[in-house]
Structures are given as structure tokens and as C-alpha cells.
Scaffold this active site. Structure first.
Site, PDB file in Angstrom:
ATOM      1  N   TYR A   1      41.433  31.603  38.908  1.00  0.00           N
ATOM      2  CA  TYR A   1      41.087  30.583  39.846  1.00  0.00           C
ATOM      3  C   TYR A   1      40.805  29.218  39.273  1.00  0.00           C
ATOM      4  O   TYR A   1      40.923  28.213  39.554  1.00  0.00           O
ATOM      5  CB  TYR A   1      40.076  30.902  40.881  1.00  0.00           C
ATOM      6  CG  TYR A   1      40.589  31.919  41.810  1.00  0.00           C
ATOM      7  CD1 TYR A   1      41.774  32.350  42.151  1.00  0.00           C
ATOM      8  CD2 TYR A   1      39.757  32.611  42.858  1.00  0.00           C
ATOM      9  CE1 TYR A   1      42.352  33.175  43.015  1.00  0.00           C
ATOM     10  CE2 TYR A   1      40.343  33.526  43.739  1.00  0.00           C
ATOM     11  CZ  TYR A   1      41.476  33.776  43.802  1.00  0.00           C
ATOM     12  OH  TYR A   1      41.855  34.868  44.752  1.00  0.00           O
TER      13      TYR A   1
ATOM     14  N   LYS B   1      41.900  45.718  35.860  1.00  0.00           N
ATOM     15  CA  LYS B   1      43.374  46.212  35.571  1.00  0.00           C
ATOM     16  C   LYS B   1      43.558  46.562  34.131  1.00  0.00           C
ATOM     17  O   LYS B   1      44.494  45.804  33.402  1.00  0.00           O
ATOM     18  CB  LYS B   1      44.323  45.193  36.252  1.00  0.00           C
ATOM     19  CG  LYS B   1      45.845  45.476  36.178  1.00  0.00           C
ATOM     20  CD  LYS B   1      46.046  46.753  37.414  1.00  0.00           C
ATOM     21  CE  LYS B   1      47.551  46.990  37.408  1.00  0.00           C
ATOM     22  NZ  LYS B   1      47.880  48.297  38.168  1.00  0.00           N
TER      23      LYS B   1
ATOM     24  N   ASP C   1      44.282  48.584  41.853  1.00  0.00           N
ATOM     25  CA  ASP C   1      45.273  48.943  42.999  1.00  0.00           C
ATOM     26  C   ASP C   1      44.603  50.354  43.562  1.00  0.00           C
ATOM     27  O   ASP C   1      44.911  50.726  44.602  1.00  0.00           O
ATOM     28  CB  ASP C   1      46.759  49.299  42.245  1.00  0.00           C
ATOM     29  CG  ASP C   1      46.545  49.981  40.671  1.00  0.00           C
ATOM     30  OD1 ASP C   1      45.565  49.967  40.315  1.00  0.00           O
ATOM     31  OD2 ASP C   1      47.647  50.372  40.502  1.00  0.00           O
TER      32      ASP C   1
ATOM     33  N   ASP D   1      38.133  38.777  45.498  1.00  0.00           N
ATOM     34  CA  ASP D   1      38.308  37.784  46.717  1.00  0.00           C
ATOM     35  C   ASP D   1      39.188  38.817  47.842  1.00  0.00           C
ATOM     36  O   ASP D   1      38.775  38.823  48.866  1.00  0.00           O
ATOM     37  CB  ASP D   1      39.262  36.783  46.289  1.00  0.00           C
ATOM     38  CG  ASP D   1      39.656  35.812  47.292  1.00  0.00           C
ATOM     39  OD1 ASP D   1      39.037  35.705  48.541  1.00  0.00           O
ATOM     40  OD2 ASP D   1      40.403  34.957  47.048  1.00  0.00           O
TER      41      ASP D   1
END
Ligand code: NAD
Length: 358
Positions: free
Chosen positions: A137, A192, A224, A248
Site C-alpha cells: 500500500y 505467502k 490462502d 486488510d
């Protein structure tokens, strides 16, 4: 010791819900010094800016900020820098609030509000610790250009950059491990790492920090899988530590497990334990001024404030127990109303929590 609280009710239902939290804080009989200021649309209307200098200075000088909500459709056409929502971003930046804590707690009395089966969510109580000031971000470079390579060289493309430094990861990891010590001594770090360099650094760093917390169990989970586990078996999670973008998404997913937006508290902290405490919902202009909003998210945010910024664990427990008692007694605002319960207004709910504290 006096604890200074900057109280920023903001727009819409902000004033109504913050009044109830203030009532509850006052009922504790502790030494709180509260000062009120405008923020958001109301601040723009009175002072020409959603985060006036005086409000910012008050927030900086305080030990904690109790925040209602900002935003109103009538300000949607203002230029971006003057919109009410910019006040939150401005406060986060000025106070260096890098750690976002969002509990998702499903009170047994409200399990029917969840879209998941009662046995999956009943008793659910997890905390998402999300890094708030880094990641894709905020990472540079970012922008638009002509693709220099890839599948379609020469085509218009956009790009963002995921970045984390070791100190950024260390400080958010410490917040999660410290929080775990106030709960069940377990941290699940979500990344990840099978695909992303940033995530591998994240994982390596979290493993290093964990050595300072031998009493806390650390596990790792790919994002995931975490998204799946949150709806499959959320009660197996306690403190979930993750970066800005994953957090988020996962914190919104987790909040929906409880089914009731009026119940969800949140905290954003810096490295001096200063924090901004606010309900997870917005200013609800559709019900503003009617004294029907649910103030419990704001009251639970005040409990987080005294727990995390003032180390008043016992008093925080008292507020949470009072909320629990009110729900057990069948007292409900409209948004969480169910058959056989007693429907109350926003201010009556505040009074009920104060009475339950006694
Ligand atoms: P919202 O959260 O304000 O409202 C969504 C729905 O939930 C509405 O139907 C509302 O009535 C209901 N609701 C929300 N809080 C409630 C409560 N405490 N009790 C009972 N019902 C409640 O989201 P929105 O409608 O998308 O946004 C309204 C405004 O709030 C917008 O201007 C938006 O930008 C702003 N907003 C601010 C924040 C914040 O201040 N942190 C967060 C989200 C949205």
C-alpha cells in the site's frame, strides 16, 4: 496517575456512540482527563479542514484517542485531501500508528447473527494484528508506464511494490507476541513465503523475534490457507499476525464471522503505546441522530484503550464482563435484536452497561 484521552466523536452516529463509551469510562472511577475536539466532516464545517491543527495537537499530547467515526455523503464531492476520511489517515501518520488490532469475538448470545453455523462461531475470540504503515500500500516505486517486458511488452501497465524492512516486521511481531501473552500464548503468522521474497523475510524475522517469547507458541500459515481456516475452523486461531494487505482482507473476513458490525472494536498503536481506538464501523448516516445505534463496539474499543495504552487489564475485563452481562440479560439495540429480547436505544444501552459494571 492521570491518563489523558483525546475524545474525537466525529460525524453521524459518532457523537451518540462516543457519549456512551465516555459514560462507561467515567463510571470506572479512574483518573481520566478527557478533552473533546472536532474531527472529520464536522471539523471541515467548523474549521475548514477534517483534521484541524488543534485536534491534531490534542491527539499528539494525549495518551490515547477515543474516536467515533467520520464521513457523510454530503462531503463526497470535496477534493480528496478535505474529505472526512482523510482525518484517520492523517492521525495514523502523525502518531506513527503502525499496529492495528482487531478482535473478532462472537458472543454466545449473538451466534444467530453469523452466516456460519453456531457450532463454528460460538465462543469465537480471535485477534488480528495487522501491520498498518508498510507493504504494497505504501511501497515505492509505484505508478503507470509502458511495460518494458512481460507478457505484453509495450502495453500500458501499472505497478506497485511490496516492501518490508526487518525493523518494521520486528516491531509488529512484538506487538503480536505481547498481545498473545495477555491471551492464550499463541501466534499464527500469516504470509505467502512460498511465493514472495517479502514474505520469506517476514517469516525469518518472526522466527527470530519468537526466540524472545519462549512461552508463546508460534505457527505459520499461508494467507490462502488462513482465508480458508477463518471460515472452516476459526476457533483454532487466537492471535493472527500479518502484513498490511493480507491483514486488510483477513480482518474484514474475520469481522463478518461475528455477523454484527455494531460489536466490533479496534485499536491502532504506535511504539509508545499511544493508540487510536475506534469501532470498526463507519458513521452510519442512515441512522444518525435517532439514538438507535449500537454503542457496544465503541464501549469495547474503550476497554481496549485502557488495556493496551494504560495497562488497566482488570478494569478492561470489568467493561467486557459488563457487556457480556447486558447481552445475557437480553438487552439489545435494533441491529442485534432477536425474539424474546428487550429492545433499547443507544443511550439506554450505555446506561445498561454502566449498571452492569456496578
Ligand atoms: P457504515 O459502517 O457507516 O454503515 C453500514 C451499515 O451498518 C449501515 O446500514 C449502518 O446503519 C449500519 N451500522 C453501522 N454501525 C452501526 C451501529 N453502531 N449500530 C447499528 N447499525 C450500524 O458504512 P457505510 O454506510 O459504508 O459508510 C458511511 C460513512 O462512514 C461513509 O462516509 C464512509 O466513508 C464512512 N466510514 C468511516 C469509517 C471510519 O470512520 N473509520 C469506516 C467506514 C466507513
Amino acid at each position: 496517575m492521570t491518563h489523558k484521552i483525546a475524545v474525537l466523536p466525529g460525524d453521524g452516529i459518532g457523537t451518540e456512540i462516543v457519549d456512551q463509551a465516555v459514560k462507561v469510562l467515567n463510571a470506572l472511577g479512574e483518573d481520566f482527563e478527557m478533552e473533546f475536539a472536532d474531527v472529520g466532516g464536522v471539523a471541515y464545517a467548523h474549521h475548514g479542514h477534517p483534521l484541524p491543527e488543534a485536534t491534531l495537537n490534542l491527539a499528539k499530547a494525549a495518551d490515547a484517542v477515543l474516536f467515533g467515526a467520520v464521513g457523510d455523503f454530503k462531503y463526497d464531492n470535496l477534493e480528496r485531501s478535505l474529505r472526512p476520511e482523510q482525518a484517520i489517515l492523517g492521525l495514523r501518520k502523525a502518531l506513527g500508528l503502525f499496529a492495528n488490532l482487531r478482535p473478532a469475538k462472537c458472543f454466545a448470545e449473538l451466534t444467530s447473527a453469523s452466516t456460519l453455523r453456531p457450532e463454528v462461531v460460538s465462543g469465537l475470540d480471535l485477534l488480528i494484528v495487522r501491520e498498518l504503515t508498510g507493504d504494497i500500500y505504501f511501497g515505492t516505486p509505484r505508478g503507470r508506464r509502458t511495460a518494458p517486458d512481460g507478457h505484453f511488452p509495450g502495453a500500458p501497465e501499472a505497478f506497485d511494490t511490496m516492501r518490508y524492512t526487518v525493523p518494521e516486521i520486528e516491531r509488529i511481531a512484538r506487538v503480536a507476541f505481547e498481545a498473545a501473552r495477555k491471551r492464550k500464548n499463541k501466534v499464527t503468522s500469516v504470509d505467502k513465503a512460498n511465493v514472495l521474497e517479502t514474505s520469506q523475510l517476514w517469516r525469518d524475522t518472526v522466527i527470530e523475534v519468537a526466540k524472545d517469547y519462549p512461552d508463546v507458541t508460534l505457527e505459520h500459515m499461508y494467507v490462502d490457507n488462513a482465508a480458508m481456516q477463518l471460515v472452516r475452523a476459526p476457533k483454532a486461531l487466537d492471535v493472527v499476525l500479518t502484513g498490511n494487505i493480507f491483514g486488510d482482507i483477513l480482518s474484514d473476513e474475520a469481522s463478518m464471522l461475528t455477523g454484527s458490525i455494531g460489536m466490533l472494536a479496534s485499536a491502532s498503536l504506535n511504539d509508545k503505546k499511544q493508540g487510536l481506538y475506534e469501532p470498526s464501523h463507519g458513521s452510519a448516516p442512515d441512522i444518525a441522530g435517532k439514538n438507535i445505534a449500537n454503542p457496544l463496539a465503541t464501549i469495547l474499543s474503550a476497554a481496549m484503550m485502557i488495556r493496551y495504552s494504560f495497562d488497566m487489564n482488570e478494569q478492561a475485563d470489568r467493561i467486557e464482563a459488563a457487556v457480556q452481562k447486558v447481552l445475557s440479560d437480553g438487552v439489545r439495540t435494533g441491529d442485534i435484536m432477536s425474539e424474546g429480547c428487550r429492545k433499547v436505544s443507544c443511550s439506554e444501552m450505555g446506561d445498561a452497561v454502566v449498571a452492569a459494571l456496578a
